[in-house]
Design an enzyme around this catalytic site. Structure first.
Site, mmCIF file in Angstrom:
data_model
loop_
_atom_site.group_PDB
_atom_site.id
_atom_site.type_symbol
_atom_site.label_atom_id
_atom_site.label_comp_id
_atom_site.label_asym_id
_atom_site.label_seq_id
_atom_site.Cartn_x
_atom_site.Cartn_y
_atom_site.Cartn_z
ATOM 1 N N LEU A 51 0.840 -1.200 0.000
ATOM 2 C CA LEU A 51 0.000 0.000 0.000
ATOM 3 C C LEU A 51 0.877 1.253 0.000
ATOM 4 O O LEU A 51 1.655 1.477 0.921
ATOM 5 C CB LEU A 51 -0.898 0.012 1.238
ATOM 6 C CG LEU A 51 -1.753 -1.243 1.427
ATOM 7 C CD1 LEU A 51 -2.685 -1.065 2.619
ATOM 8 C CD2 LEU A 51 -2.556 -1.548 0.170
ATOM 9 N N LYS A 96 40.421 13.058 -11.161
ATOM 10 C CA LYS A 96 39.162 12.783 -11.844
ATOM 11 C C LYS A 96 39.481 12.009 -13.090
ATOM 12 O O LYS A 96 40.327 12.448 -13.873
ATOM 13 C CB LYS A 96 38.454 14.090 -12.204
ATOM 14 C CG LYS A 96 37.082 13.895 -12.769
ATOM 15 C CD LYS A 96 36.748 14.869 -13.874
ATOM 16 C CE LYS A 96 37.492 14.539 -15.149
ATOM 17 N NZ LYS A 96 37.197 15.421 -16.266
ATOM 18 N N ARG A 153 1.254 13.393 7.700
ATOM 19 C CA ARG A 153 1.984 13.658 8.944
ATOM 20 C C ARG A 153 3.480 13.884 8.713
ATOM 21 O O ARG A 153 4.183 14.357 9.591
ATOM 22 C CB ARG A 153 1.751 12.502 9.933
ATOM 23 C CG ARG A 153 0.330 12.489 10.493
ATOM 24 C CD ARG A 153 -0.028 11.166 11.168
ATOM 25 N NE ARG A 153 -0.322 10.120 10.192
ATOM 26 C CZ ARG A 153 -0.722 8.881 10.509
ATOM 27 N NH1 ARG A 153 -0.856 8.541 11.781
ATOM 28 N NH2 ARG A 153 -0.975 7.992 9.576
ATOM 29 N N GLY A 185 -9.150 4.725 2.060
ATOM 30 C CA GLY A 185 -8.836 3.828 3.176
ATOM 31 C C GLY A 185 -8.024 2.610 2.761
ATOM 32 O O GLY A 185 -7.944 2.268 1.578
ATOM 33 N N ALA A 213 -0.445 4.442 -1.623
ATOM 34 C CA ALA A 213 -1.227 5.486 -2.290
ATOM 35 C C ALA A 213 -1.320 6.776 -1.482
ATOM 36 O O ALA A 213 -1.473 7.859 -2.034
ATOM 37 C CB ALA A 213 -2.631 4.973 -2.594
ATOM 38 N N ALA A 266 60.633 21.761 -12.932
ATOM 39 C CA ALA A 266 59.669 22.503 -12.105
ATOM 40 C C ALA A 266 59.260 23.793 -12.817
ATOM 41 O O ALA A 266 60.058 24.422 -13.501
ATOM 42 C CB ALA A 266 60.290 22.828 -10.763
HETATM 43 C C1 UD1 Z 1 -2.768 1.389 9.819
HETATM 44 C C2 UD1 Z 1 -3.817 0.408 10.347
HETATM 45 C C3 UD1 Z 1 -3.619 0.216 11.844
HETATM 46 C C4 UD1 Z 1 -2.222 -0.243 12.137
HETATM 47 C C5 UD1 Z 1 -1.185 0.707 11.524
HETATM 48 C C6 UD1 Z 1 0.200 0.122 11.630
HETATM 49 C C7 UD1 Z 1 -5.880 0.572 9.036
HETATM 50 C C8 UD1 Z 1 -7.245 1.161 8.962
HETATM 51 N N1 UD1 Z 1 -5.148 0.904 10.099
HETATM 52 O O1 UD1 Z 1 -3.025 2.661 10.412
HETATM 53 O O2 UD1 Z 1 -4.553 -0.762 12.332
HETATM 54 O O3 UD1 Z 1 -2.017 -0.342 13.546
HETATM 55 O O4 UD1 Z 1 -1.469 0.893 10.119
HETATM 56 O O5 UD1 Z 1 1.167 1.009 11.170
HETATM 57 O O6 UD1 Z 1 -5.507 -0.192 8.178
HETATM 58 N N2 UD1 Z 1 -2.935 3.825 2.175
HETATM 59 C C9 UD1 Z 1 -3.380 3.706 0.875
HETATM 60 N N3 UD1 Z 1 -4.626 4.143 0.556
HETATM 61 C C10 UD1 Z 1 -5.468 4.667 1.473
HETATM 62 C C11 UD1 Z 1 -5.009 4.791 2.815
HETATM 63 C C12 UD1 Z 1 -3.740 4.340 3.135
HETATM 64 O O7 UD1 Z 1 -2.652 3.231 0.005
HETATM 65 O O8 UD1 Z 1 -6.573 5.023 1.097
HETATM 66 C C13 UD1 Z 1 -1.591 3.369 2.508
HETATM 67 C C14 UD1 Z 1 -0.697 4.493 2.979
HETATM 68 O O9 UD1 Z 1 -0.003 5.068 1.878
HETATM 69 C C15 UD1 Z 1 0.247 3.786 3.933
HETATM 70 C C16 UD1 Z 1 -0.573 2.620 4.458
HETATM 71 O O10 UD1 Z 1 -1.660 2.468 3.579
HETATM 72 O O11 UD1 Z 1 1.395 3.270 3.291
HETATM 73 C C17 UD1 Z 1 -1.059 2.841 5.880
HETATM 74 O O12 UD1 Z 1 -1.861 3.986 5.944
HETATM 75 P P1 UD1 Z 1 -1.832 4.908 7.222
HETATM 76 O O13 UD1 Z 1 -2.754 6.043 6.984
HETATM 77 O O14 UD1 Z 1 -0.424 5.218 7.570
HETATM 78 O O15 UD1 Z 1 -2.491 3.934 8.321
HETATM 79 P P2 UD1 Z 1 -2.308 4.028 9.885
HETATM 80 O O16 UD1 Z 1 -3.108 5.154 10.413
HETATM 81 O O17 UD1 Z 1 -0.870 4.010 10.211
HETATM 82 CA CA CA Z 2 1.144 4.079 8.989
#
Ligand code: UD1
Ligand code: CA
Length: 477
Positions: A17, A366, A24, A94, A19, A438
């Site tokens: 994942l 170089k 933060r 999500g 996207a 030199a």
């Molecule tokens: C997520 C988990 C949480 C876990 C934590 C561990 C969920 C709902 N929560 O929370 O349970 O404890 O990771 O680090 O799964 N991403 C997408 N598309 C989206 C949303 C997110 O690709 O629509 C990707 C983000 O780019 C990232 C990853 O998913 O790489 C995690 O997303 P993030 O928002 O960091 O989730 P957490 O709040 O950390």
């Molecule tokens: Ca995360």
């Protein structure tokens, strides 16, 4: 990273994942493209999946998809031979929604290993243990979990009376009582693809963030009587995602410590781990000693018994045995056995030193080759040059390699002696055993064994100082 992992036929397909922008981080750069230990996070995640034995992975892109794809392409060798497929999540609705997009590229029959692209320190062994356990237990889902002293911010694992995982609740949706649970979800998990697909289709964004949570499928699995297994991560910090710059700095420090410990285990002395930086794609051999403020990056290979630092910065270079480098920069160079470099020298890309070459104070090279036993000790520049063995390069010698439009080469034969402050205007050949006087500015070849001298003859004017003191008109001296 091993780089020579062989994909297992029964391994799951990776689903990464990547996207989300990563708000933060407060960055214009996509979170998973931030480097840790010199490599983008997502590249580390893919390499870990490869090293865990996976032959294929789907990356779900969203924000900055073009940059993500091109970065992964640039780093293809770090992931090779794993096949990388792409899925796109146009709107970040999500983690569950993201997984659903990725699943479209995956056959329904097998299993998937889902993980976030922001966990660059995850160890391949951890991933392999997870998917082996998943395959052996027959569970429909196997979650990698972690026990944390401070679980704030993470999804909590809820268990039934028999101790089986029955749901994951996100921090924002958790009751005060649930927030006290110290076991969290790492966002690394194996699933059988078919039930995951089915469950995601039923997940609704009915939560604090109005997102489709991957974590919601666990309650659906449990309700359907599908077995959910868990595994507690050996190293919680290594598997939890990086969300902000503080976590990024912690990950950097941790990876650095891990790399230095591995080096110590193969017999490298690290005098001051606090100020020593070695990328994990570099190899250093036994009895090499690293002094403070040493930086080794970009796949360097360093032989045994070398002494690096204080103040050595090496990039993409190969050093043979017994090399000494201090207070100097070495980039894109090959350095022979027993060479001495520094202090305050700069070996730029394309430098090749034979055995026992000495490159001393304030020397720059170089695209230059120096044969065995040659010495370049003081304040000099050699560019686009080929010097034979046992050449002595005097203080202030300069190869005049650039005419404002083109670069030209200088060749110097074995045993030649280049006197101080000589300008070698290239293209130029100085023969073996030749001497260059030199202060010469040479524009023509010097034959082997000859003395080349190209400067005005000295004139002495007896009594000139006294005449000048006697007063004007002294006239021109
Ligand atoms: C997520 C988990 C949480 C876990 C934590 C561990 C969920 C709902 N929560 O929370 O349970 O404890 O990771 O680090 O799964 N991403 C997408 N598309 C989206 C949303 C997110 O690709 O629509 C990707 C983000 O780019 C990232 C990853 O998913 O790489 C995690 O997303 P993030 O928002 O960091 O989730 P957490 O709040 O950390
Ligand atoms: Ca995360």
């Amino acid at each position: 990273m091993t780089g020579d992992a062989v994909a297992s036929a029964d391994a799951p397909i990776g689903l990464v994942l990547a996207a989300g922008l990563g708000k933060r981080m407060r960055s214009d750069l996509l979170k998973v493209l931030h480097p840790v230990g010199g490599r983008p996070m997502v590249v580390r995640v893919l390499a870990a999946l490869r090293d865990a034995g996976l032959g294929r992975a789907v990356v779900v892109s969203g924000h900055q998809a073009d940059a993500l794809r091109s970065t992964v392409a640039v780093w293809a060798a770090a992931v090779d031979p794993m096949e990388v497929l792409w899925a796109h999540q146009a709107e970040q609705r999500g983690t569950g929604h993201a997984v659903a997009q990725g699943l479209a590229a995956v056959p329904r029959a097998g299993s998937v290993l889902v993980m976030a692209g922001d966990a660059p320190l995850v160890e391949p062994g951890e991933l392999r243990s997870l998917w082996s356990q998943h395959a052996a237990s027959g569970a429909a889902a196997t979650l990698l979990t972690a026990r944390l002293a401070d679980p704030a911010g993470y999804g909590r694992i809820l268990r039934d009376d028999a101790g089986r995982a029955r749901a994951i609740v996100e921090e924002r949706d958790a009751s005060p009582e649930q927030r006290r649970i110290d076991e969290v979800f790492t966002l690394v998990a194996c699933f059988d693809a078919a039930p995951l697909h089915g469950a995601l289709a039923r997940c609704a964004p009915a939560n604090a963030q109005a997102e489709v949570y991957l974590t919601d499928v666990i309650a659906l699995f449990a309700a359907d009587g599908l077995p959910v297994d868990t595994r507690i991560a050996a190293d919680a910090d290594a598997v939890l995602g990086i969300n902000d710059r503080r976590a990024l700095a912690r990950a950097e420090a941790r990876l650095r410590a891990r790399t230095l410990e591995r080096l110590m285990d193969v017999g490298v002395t690290v005098l001051d781990p606090q100020t020593t930086y070695v990328d994990d794609d570099c190899t250093l051999e036994t009895d090499t000693v690293l002094h403070p403020l040493t930086i080794v990056q970009g796949g360097c290979r360093v032989g045994p018994r070398c002494v690096l630092g204080p103040g050595a910065h090496l990039r993409a270079s190969v050093l043979a045995a017994d090399v000494r480098v201090w207070h100097s920069v070495v980039e894109g160079s090959r350095v022979g056995e027993g060479c001495r470099i520094g202090p305050f020298s700069h070996l730029r890309p394309g430098t090749e030193l034979g055995a026992a070459v000495e490159v001393g104070n304030f020397a720059e090279l170089k695209n230059a080759r120096l044969g065995a036993g040659s010495k370049q000790h003081h304040h000099s520049y050699l560019g686009d040059a080929e010097l034979g063995e046992r050449v002595n390069v005097g203080a202030g010698v300069i190869t005049v390699n650039y005419d404002g439009a083109r670069k030209h080469r200088t060749r110097v034969g074995d045993g030649a002696f280049l006197g101080c402050n000589a300008n070698l205007v290239a293209p130029l050949d100085v023969g073996a055993e030749a001497f260059v006087a030199a202060g010469s500015t040479l524009t023509d070849a010097v034959p082997s064994g000859a003395l080349g001298i190209a400067r005005a003859r000295q004139v002495n004017k007896p009594g000139w100082t006294a005449r000048r003191r006697a007063g004007p008109p002294a006239g021109p001296p």
